[in-house]
Design a protein around this motif. Structure first.
Motif, PDB file in Angstrom:
ATOM      1  N   PRO A 139       0.702  -1.248   0.030  1.00 50.01           N
ATOM      2  CA  PRO A 139      -0.201  -0.090  -0.060  1.00 50.01           C
ATOM      3  C   PRO A 139       0.937   1.263  -0.086  1.00 50.01           C
ATOM      4  N   THR A 140       0.424   2.125  -0.573  1.00 45.94           N
ATOM      5  CA  THR A 140       0.984   3.355  -0.764  1.00 45.94           C
ATOM      6  C   THR A 140       0.504   4.281   0.482  1.00 45.94           C
ATOM      7  N   GLY A 141       1.214   5.282   0.737  1.00 40.39           N
ATOM      8  CA  GLY A 141       0.972   6.234   1.988  1.00 40.39           C
ATOM      9  C   GLY A 141       2.044   7.166   2.566  1.00 40.39           C
ATOM     10  N   HIS A 142       1.687   7.811   3.322  1.00 40.91           N
ATOM     11  CA  HIS A 142       2.619   8.678   4.155  1.00 40.91           C
ATOM     12  C   HIS A 142       2.514   8.733   5.736  1.00 40.91           C
ATOM     13  N   GLY A 196     -10.179   7.216   6.638  1.00 35.65           N
ATOM     14  CA  GLY A 196      -9.137   8.076   6.568  1.00 35.65           C
ATOM     15  C   GLY A 196      -9.528   9.267   7.177  1.00 35.65           C
ATOM     16  N   VAL A 197      -9.322   9.763   8.130  1.00 36.85           N
ATOM     17  CA  VAL A 197      -9.816  11.028   8.916  1.00 36.85           C
ATOM     18  C   VAL A 197      -8.788  11.835   9.377  1.00 36.85           C
ATOM     19  N   CYS A 198      -8.686  13.122   9.383  1.00 38.63           N
ATOM     20  CA  CYS A 198      -7.901  14.035   9.784  1.00 38.63           C
ATOM     21  C   CYS A 198      -8.622  14.790  10.897  1.00 38.63           C
ATOM     22  N   LEU A 199      -8.129  14.979  11.910  1.00 42.48           N
ATOM     23  CA  LEU A 199      -8.669  15.771  13.228  1.00 42.48           C
ATOM     24  C   LEU A 199      -7.885  16.964  13.602  1.00 42.48           C
ATOM     25  N   PHE A 200      -8.305  18.141  13.342  1.00 40.61           N
ATOM     26  CA  PHE A 200      -7.668  19.263  13.669  1.00 40.61           C
ATOM     27  C   PHE A 200      -7.999  19.975  14.535  1.00 40.61           C
ATOM     28  N   MET A 230      -6.948  -5.786   3.903  1.00 40.83           N
ATOM     29  CA  MET A 230      -7.294  -5.227   5.259  1.00 40.83           C
ATOM     30  C   MET A 230      -7.405  -3.557   5.165  1.00 40.83           C
ATOM     31  N   PRO A 231      -7.716  -3.081   6.169  1.00 43.60           N
ATOM     32  CA  PRO A 231      -7.808  -1.305   6.236  1.00 43.60           C
ATOM     33  C   PRO A 231      -6.277  -1.162   6.463  1.00 43.60           C
ATOM     34  N   ALA A 232      -5.807  -0.139   5.932  1.00 45.96           N
ATOM     35  CA  ALA A 232      -4.465   0.165   6.207  1.00 45.96           C
ATOM     36  C   ALA A 232      -3.897   0.270   7.376  1.00 45.96           C
ATOM     37  N   ASP A 233      -4.825   0.987   8.474  1.00 43.27           N
ATOM     38  CA  ASP A 233      -4.335   1.081   9.741  1.00 43.27           C
ATOM     39  C   ASP A 233      -4.327   0.021  10.569  1.00 43.27           C
ATOM     40  N   LEU A 234      -4.783  -1.554   9.980  1.00 49.74           N
ATOM     41  CA  LEU A 234      -4.676  -2.587  10.748  1.00 49.74           C
ATOM     42  C   LEU A 234      -3.546  -3.549   9.984  1.00 49.74           C
ATOM     43  N   ARG A 235      -2.666  -3.002   9.222  1.00 51.68           N
ATOM     44  CA  ARG A 235      -1.871  -3.877   8.609  1.00 51.68           C
ATOM     45  C   ARG A 235      -0.568  -4.188   9.198  1.00 51.68           C
ATOM     46  N   GLY A 236      -0.232  -3.345  10.349  1.00 53.63           N
ATOM     47  CA  GLY A 236       1.320  -3.443  10.761  1.00 53.63           C
ATOM     48  C   GLY A 236       1.639  -4.634  11.503  1.00 53.63           C
ATOM     49  N   ARG A 249      -4.708  11.500  12.062  1.00 56.15           N
ATOM     50  CA  ARG A 249      -4.402   9.980  12.060  1.00 56.15           C
ATOM     51  C   ARG A 249      -5.384   9.196  11.458  1.00 56.15           C
ATOM     52  N   SER A 250      -5.059   8.229  10.622  1.00 53.70           N
ATOM     53  CA  SER A 250      -6.191   7.330  10.111  1.00 53.70           C
ATOM     54  C   SER A 250      -6.869   6.685  11.077  1.00 53.70           C
ATOM     55  N   ALA A 251      -8.084   6.650  10.722  1.00 52.64           N
ATOM     56  CA  ALA A 251      -9.041   5.817  11.568  1.00 52.64           C
ATOM     57  C   ALA A 251      -9.421   4.542  11.104  1.00 52.64           C
TER      58      ALA A 251
END
Length: 365
Positions: free
Chosen positions: A8-11, A26-30, A263-269, A20-22
């Protein structure tokens, strides 16, 4: 540079930016540049079938991995927004919350935990309370408090079973010490009334001499659940049982990679850590290093697993003769993950590398 398989690509998005991704979204909270909690929330969405984004103003009532509920200021009433249409959410955070974020980013985990707890005590929005609990899970994990992390995560699940904070779930992927008290707690979690509790308990006890058989049986049941988050994490956890030389085939590892990609990207680690370890055990240090490096370069959800991956990648690069790249990684572990006990191992590896270089240099330089 090492060759990398398709992934997967990303930064990497630092916590200091509050982006942070949820889970599944993918959500950014400011944070707003305001000092009162009366400011309206701003939700930017890209509705399906439209060509441009729009921003809605109101009060976020709730937010999970399926949808966001927004009470609009225009008198249009309550709006339900599908999570996959959301581009960003801007909201107000208290000073304690903002301070905690700064402290966490600086590696001051004890101070951050105190500030997150203070923010939680004053926060009345359930969806922000869950965000604070997710941060507190990460604080506990970084301090080696697995049982505390699990209890906090289960508070999130009690508040919202369809949480967007699954990336914080405290599962074991890389080997780590587990205290007797935590093992006792995990044996209770195996009978928890939620799938999340049973998943955590089975993860802790998966290879435990006394409870391993029960844990494996429970994990196999969870792998058949209809919830894709639970089932995919459970299947990947079961891969840990195959981490011995000669236990996997190339076709099996390809199927693991395909499943991770779904899988969702934030669960792949965690799953990537297991895949990389399997490649290492098969003697493919090149691919192992590439997969482990996905965590420190792309992933930003589970720092405990990421530091293990960084150190493992450095060791794999050393075996490949890429000592300069390995030394760079050791330095990153020692500085970026200074809170981790593995930072000491990285510093020791750096000293050994320098001593080896000095010993091989001609006398007199």
């Amino acid at each position: 540079m090492i060759a990398r398989d398709t992934r997967p690509t990303g930064h990497w998005m630092p916590l200091t930016a509050r982006c942070r991704s949820a889970a599944l979204v993918g959500v950014c909270l400011f944070t707003f540049g305001v000092e009162t909690a009366s400011a309206a929330d701003r939700v930017t969405i890209h509705p399906e079938g439209t060509s441009s984004a729009i921003t809605l103003v109101g009060d976020v009532i709730d937010f999970n991995r399926r949808e966001l509920k927004l009470q609009q200021k225009t008198g249009a009433g309550l709006r339900y927004i599908p999570a996959d249409e959301i581009l960003s959410v801007e909201t107000y955070y208290s000073e304690a919350h903002r301070r905690a974020v700064r402290e966490f980013a600086a590696g001051e985990i004890g101070l951050a935990e105190s500030s997150f707890l203070a923010a939680y005590a004053d926060e009345h929005r359930p969806w922000v309370q869950r965000e604070l609990l997710a941060a507190l899970v990460r604080c506990a994990r970084r301090q080696g408090q697995l049982a505390v992390a699990a209890a906090r995560f289960l508070q999130i699940i009690k508040s919202e079973p369809a949480t967007r904070h699954w990336s914080a779930v405290p599962l074991i992927w890389a080997p780590e010490p587990v205290s007797a008290d935590t093992r006792d707690a995990a044996s209770v979690w195996l009978s928890h009334n939620t799938e999340a509790g049973r998943l955590i308990g089975a993860s802790v006890l998966l290879q435990d001499p006394a409870h391993g058989a029960v844990a494996v049986r429970e994990m196999k049941q969870l792998a058949r659940q209809t919830d894709p988050v639970i089932s995919s994490l459970a299947r990947a956890q079961l891969w840990r049982l195959k981490l011995t030389p000669g236990k996997t085939t190339p076709n099996e590892l390809r199927s693991w990679r395909d499943e991770i990609a779904r899988m969702p990207a934030d669960l792949r680690g965690g799953p990537y850590w297991v895949l990389a370890k399997a490649h290492e055990l098969a003697g493919d240090y090149e691919q192992a290093a590439a997969d482990w490096l996905w965590l420190p370069t792309v992933y930003n959800e589970d720092a405990v697993t990421t530091v293990h991956a960084s150190l493992a990648a450095a060791r794999a690069l050393t075996r490949l003769g890429r000592r300069d790249e390995a030394l760079t990684l050791y330095r990153e572990v020692a500085s970026r993950f200074a809170w981790s006990p593995l930072a000491g191992e990285a510093r020791a590896a750096m000293r050994d590398a320098h001593e080896t270089t000095d010993a091989s240099s001609p006398a007199g330089g």
